[in-house]
Design a protein around this motif. Structure first.
Motif, PDB file in Angstrom:
ATOM      1  N   UNK A   1     -10.947  74.890   7.136  1.00  0.00           N
ATOM      2  CA  UNK A   1     -10.879  75.089   5.686  1.00  0.00           C
ATOM      3  C   UNK A   1      -9.753  76.058   5.316  1.00  0.00           C
ATOM      4  N   UNK A   2      -9.560  77.108   6.097  1.00  0.00           N
ATOM      5  CA  UNK A   2      -8.437  78.014   5.869  1.00  0.00           C
ATOM      6  C   UNK A   2      -7.102  77.302   6.116  1.00  0.00           C
TER       7      UNK A   2
ATOM      8  N   UNK B   1      -8.883  66.563   6.757  1.00  0.00           N
ATOM      9  CA  UNK B   1     -10.236  66.057   6.535  1.00  0.00           C
ATOM     10  C   UNK B   1     -10.751  65.407   7.824  1.00  0.00           C
ATOM     11  N   UNK B   2      -9.867  64.711   8.530  1.00  0.00           N
ATOM     12  CA  UNK B   2     -10.242  64.147   9.826  1.00  0.00           C
ATOM     13  C   UNK B   2     -10.617  65.248  10.812  1.00  0.00           C
TER      14      UNK B   2
ATOM     15  N   UNK C   1      -3.182  67.450   3.814  1.00  0.00           N
ATOM     16  CA  UNK C   1      -4.434  67.955   3.258  1.00  0.00           C
ATOM     17  C   UNK C   1      -5.439  66.834   3.048  1.00  0.00           C
ATOM     18  N   UNK C   2      -4.977  65.678   2.644  1.00  0.00           N
ATOM     19  CA  UNK C   2      -5.898  64.610   2.303  1.00  0.00           C
ATOM     20  C   UNK C   2      -6.383  63.803   3.474  1.00  0.00           C
ATOM     21  N   UNK C   3      -5.608  63.695   4.518  1.00  0.00           N
ATOM     22  CA  UNK C   3      -5.984  62.797   5.605  1.00  0.00           C
ATOM     23  C   UNK C   3      -6.244  63.547   6.909  1.00  0.00           C
ATOM     24  N   UNK C   4      -5.251  64.240   7.400  1.00  0.00           N
ATOM     25  CA  UNK C   4      -5.342  64.809   8.731  1.00  0.00           C
ATOM     26  C   UNK C   4      -6.371  65.932   8.796  1.00  0.00           C
TER      27      UNK C   4
ATOM     28  N   UNK D   1     -14.757  68.135  13.833  1.00  0.00           N
ATOM     29  CA  UNK D   1     -15.420  69.381  14.226  1.00  0.00           C
ATOM     30  C   UNK D   1     -16.895  69.383  13.849  1.00  0.00           C
ATOM     31  N   UNK D   2     -17.217  68.803  12.701  1.00  0.00           N
ATOM     32  CA  UNK D   2     -18.616  68.777  12.289  1.00  0.00           C
ATOM     33  C   UNK D   2     -19.434  67.837  13.180  1.00  0.00           C
TER      34      UNK D   2
END
Length: 162
Positions: free
Chosen positions: A29-30, A64-65, A59-62, A70-71
């Motif tokens: 997120x940072x 978020x992937x 920001x929109x693709x990589x 990680x989640x």
């Protein structure tokens, strides 16, 4: 000019939070915030196309992937492998080399003057579109047909036989 320095401070601050954050999700997120400050820098430097591409692609693709990966990995403290002392020493040496390089680059850049562009409209999307659709129209259309045929091929390969 003060906005530039404020955004530069935020870039360094968020990148340090990426490095020193204990939680990998917070670190990603940072990293998103760091790339957002890079996007602001691109717009301040009159490079709108690079800013838009940075915003959409990174920001929109990589990232978020990265976040979803990680989640889904479910990282726990118990599954963390133990690092040897040799690896820690190598990390300290690499960090020291980076620090020496940064200090040397600051000393070299202290003597330089500000670069003034001869064409202030250099990074505008309007100019890129003019060049892309005038000089490079044929290669642009050929590459779009190539990408479209690859997409159709991927759909046909993934489709189940009925």
């Amino acid at each position: 000019m003060s906005l530039f320095y404020f955004v530069a401070f935020l870039s360094v601050f968020f990148s340090l939070l990426v490095i020193f954050s204990k939680n990998p999700v917070h670190s990603v997120l940072y990293l998103i915030l760091t790339f957002f400050t890079f996007t602001i820098h691109y717009f301040l430097l009159n490079a709108q196309f690079l800013g838009i591409v940075n915003f959409i692609v990174y920001m929109g693709a990589i990232l978020v992937l990265f976040l979803y990966t990680l989640m889904l990995m479910n990282l726990n403290q118990e599954t963390e492998p133990v690092k040897s002392n040799l690896l820690k020493v190598i990390g300290v040496i690499a960090g020291g080399c980076l620090l020496v390089t940064l200090i040397a680059s600051l000393k070299v850049s202290g003597n330089s003057e500000m670069v003034i562009l001869k064409d202030p409209n250099l990074g505008l999307v309007k100019n890129l579109g003019k060049v892309l659709f005038n000089q490079f129209l044929l290669p642009f259309e050929v590459s779009s047909i190539l990408l479209f045929s690859a997409m159709v091929g991927a759909v046909l390969l993934a489709k189940k036989e009925s």
